[in-house]
Scaffold this active site. Structure first.
Site, mmCIF file in Angstrom:
data_model
loop_
_atom_site.group_PDB
_atom_site.id
_atom_site.type_symbol
_atom_site.label_atom_id
_atom_site.label_comp_id
_atom_site.label_asym_id
_atom_site.label_seq_id
_atom_site.Cartn_x
_atom_site.Cartn_y
_atom_site.Cartn_z
ATOM 1 N N ARG A 148 0.821 -1.212 0.000
ATOM 2 C CA ARG A 148 0.000 0.000 0.000
ATOM 3 C C ARG A 148 0.857 1.264 0.000
ATOM 4 N NH1 ARG A 148 -3.483 -2.997 3.603
ATOM 5 N NH2 ARG A 148 -5.565 -3.224 2.720
ATOM 6 N N ASP A 168 10.226 -6.387 -5.587
ATOM 7 C CA ASP A 168 9.187 -7.046 -4.798
ATOM 8 C C ASP A 168 9.005 -8.442 -5.379
ATOM 9 O OD1 ASP A 168 6.713 -8.066 -3.813
ATOM 10 O OD2 ASP A 168 6.074 -6.040 -3.308
ATOM 11 N N GLU A 258 14.996 2.208 19.642
ATOM 12 C CA GLU A 258 14.321 3.505 19.703
ATOM 13 C C GLU A 258 14.028 3.888 21.153
ATOM 14 O OE1 GLU A 258 10.902 3.285 17.152
ATOM 15 O OE2 GLU A 258 12.121 3.214 15.327
ATOM 16 N N HIS A 276 10.263 8.390 14.450
ATOM 17 C CA HIS A 276 9.199 7.421 14.148
ATOM 18 C C HIS A 276 7.838 8.127 14.052
ATOM 19 C CE1 HIS A 276 8.242 2.867 14.509
ATOM 20 N NE2 HIS A 276 7.448 3.455 13.643
ATOM 21 N N ILE A 277 7.797 9.160 13.204
ATOM 22 C CA ILE A 277 6.572 9.952 13.061
ATOM 23 C C ILE A 277 5.927 9.768 11.690
ATOM 24 C CG2 ILE A 277 7.248 11.691 14.750
ATOM 25 C CD1 ILE A 277 8.141 13.470 12.370
#
Length: 523
Positions: A148, A168, A258, A276-277
């Protein structure tokens, strides 16, 4: 119907739920309080704060749905929910655009040195010549993973007039051409791309997918962006490559640990770091709330939700019948995903013996598809969406039945055809899942731990040579089985080993005399 909302979600999602259910908002509820009150509710909505543990699930005597207003469900005991026949749903599509846009933002910042130029101006400098950038126009973008998010990146990159390469394993060249991208192998993508962006899940196969060798293949001006999961990019290798100008720059939204405390990467000007936003936008949080609210409403109204991460609800009788074969099917799918190479073209499943008369066999086929597709896709593959995802990727799935089961009560036969090879498994359940045939050679294997499968010519000394090669790398063999049809012909060796087997060791085994192929599997 009653719903408890245990974490903060967008108000629109709450108002939608209130139209069909009694809603309790308890965003500061403690674990102990949740265990106490969950018995009153038909559904629970969480984000990441609240842990839906086995204790909570077992206390939820009325619980029908656990909804995660987001993508990951690390805070939900999915196995416990499945055992209780409770649906676990999420909102994977809610973050697709948001993460794709963040990836594009990092791409722009790398290309035009926006981050370090900002720091420079704010420190009182005016160093225009230091921040010479590049255009994205006519540059080549390499996308690792075409789920996606990767698909959304394609749409946006085309607006910048970029040439797009995709790696892929489950996208055919024909399907890629329809999307206006070129499907290539990873090495070609690394060699030819000016910018590389990663959108695959973190699995044993993708851990350190981009490491020293891969960075040496890349252009010395190339940028790499990771908004997927920490650990896909080897951070030690990345530091060395950035420090020594082996590549041009990198942008990370995710890290192996993290927060990345004391990471030397943070000292580099050619690295952009964000905390990590990638999924942190008001729109994504709104969409997540709306999606899970709609899914819960669908369940309450007797419909079939789209984003079920476990199995559809079964009555207790059918679940008891099918559960052993669900376990077997998941193992067979995982086995196939690791053992085959290339793009899957056909998947043929045959149910033999008493299993041919059992109900809801389609669930077993879907479970196999889950095991095959989930490790290599960023979006979750579940029992509801597995067939459509397979169809979209050009995989033809056929099912058959036959009464004869070669002396066993039931057998599942699974055959995969790719554009590179063919592979078949026969599995059964006798107190535990077992693989009884590999490529039509009889074996008796419990799919667990670490295994090595080798195809070789049955000549004197070959088995010993393979064992010696593994021993040279301090890999201990626990058990060994051999399947063959005739002396001196082709044979299959199945080894259970006590250590993980690096790909470099498998490559050495494959180069040995009389060895045709080898693969390592992890369960």
């Amino acid at each position: 119907m009653k719903v408890i909302i245990a974490d903060s979600i967008n108000e629109k999602g709450i108002s939608d739920l209130k139209e069909v259910a009694e809603v309790t908002v308890a965003t500061s509820i403690t674990p102990e309080e949740l265990v106490e009150v969950i018995k009153e509710y038909d559904a629970i909505v969480v984000r990441s704060r609240t842990k839906v543990t086995r204790e909570v699930i077992e206390a939820g005597s009325k619980l029908k749905v656990i909804a995660r207003a987001g993508v990951g469900v690390d805070n939900v005991d999915v196995q416990a929910a499945t055992e209780k026949g409770i649906m676990v749903i999420n909102a994977p599509e809610s973050t697709s655009i948001t993460v794709a846009e963040h990836s594009m933002g990092l791409m722009m910042s790398l290309a035009r040195k926006i981050s370090i130029a900002d720091k420079s101006v704010k420190s009182g400098q005016w160093e225009k010549s230091k921040f010479m950038g590049i255009e994205l126009n006519n540059k080549t973008l390499g996308i690792v993973g075409m789920g996606r998010i990767g698909s959304q990146v394609v749409i946006r990159a085309k607006a910048f007039n970029m040439e797009i390469l995709v790696y892929d394993p489950y996208i055919s060249k024909e399907a890629g051409a329809e999307m206006g991208v070129s499907v290539v192998d990873l090495e070609t993508l690394l060699k030819e791309s000016d910018v590389i962006t990663i959108h695959v899940p973190l699995t044993p196969e993708t851990r350190h997918l981009i490491s020293t060798r891969e960075m040496e293949i890349m252009k010395n001006t190339a940028f790499i962006i990771n908004c997927a999961r920490g650990g896909i990019v080897d951070e030690d290798a990345l530091y060395y490559a950035l420090k020594n100008d082996i590549i041009g720059g990198a942008a990370l939204d995710v890290f192996e640990s993290e927060p990345p405390q004391e990471s030397p990467l943070l000292e580099l000007d050619n690295l952009i770091a964000t905390p990590h936003i990638g999924a942190s936008t008001a729109e994504a949080q709104r969409d997540a709330a709306l999606i899970v609210a709609n899914e819960i409403i669908t369940v309450f109204q007797g419909g079939s939700p789209r984003n079920v991460l476990n199995m559809p609800v079964m009555d207790s009788k059918n679940f008891k019948i099918m559960k052993p074969y669900l376990d077997l099917s998941e193992k067979m799918g995982s086995f196939m995903e690791q053992a085959t190479s290339g793009n899957i073209k056909n998947m043929d499943v045959t149910y033999c013996g008493e299993l041919s008369e059992m109900p809801q066999q389609d669930i077993l086929t879907r479970t196999m598809l889950q095991g095959i597709l989930n490790p290599i896709l960023t979006e979750p593959v579940n029992l509801v969406n597995a067939p459509s995802i397979a169809q979209n990727r050009g995989i033809i799935v056929t099912e058959g039945k036959r009464c004869e089961s070669e002396g066993y009560k039931c057998i599942i036969k699974l055959e995969i055809k790719t554009d590179k090879d063919e592979f078949s498994l026969d599995g059964t359940y006798v107190d535990e899942p077992k693989i009884i045939k590999i490529n039509n050679y009889w074996v008796d294997v419990k799919p667990e731990g670490t295994m090595v499968i080798a195809k070789y010519q049955d000549l004197p000394g070959t088995i010993g040579a393979i064992g010696t090669k593994l021993g040279e790398h301090e890999i201990n063999i626990a058990t060994m089985q051999v399947g063959r049809k005739e002396v001196g012909g082709e044979a299959i060796m199945v080894l259970k080993v006590d250590q993980s087997v690096p790909q470099s060791v498998i490559d050495e085994v494959k180069k040995m005399d009389h060895v045709e192929d080898a693969v390592a599997l992890e369960f």
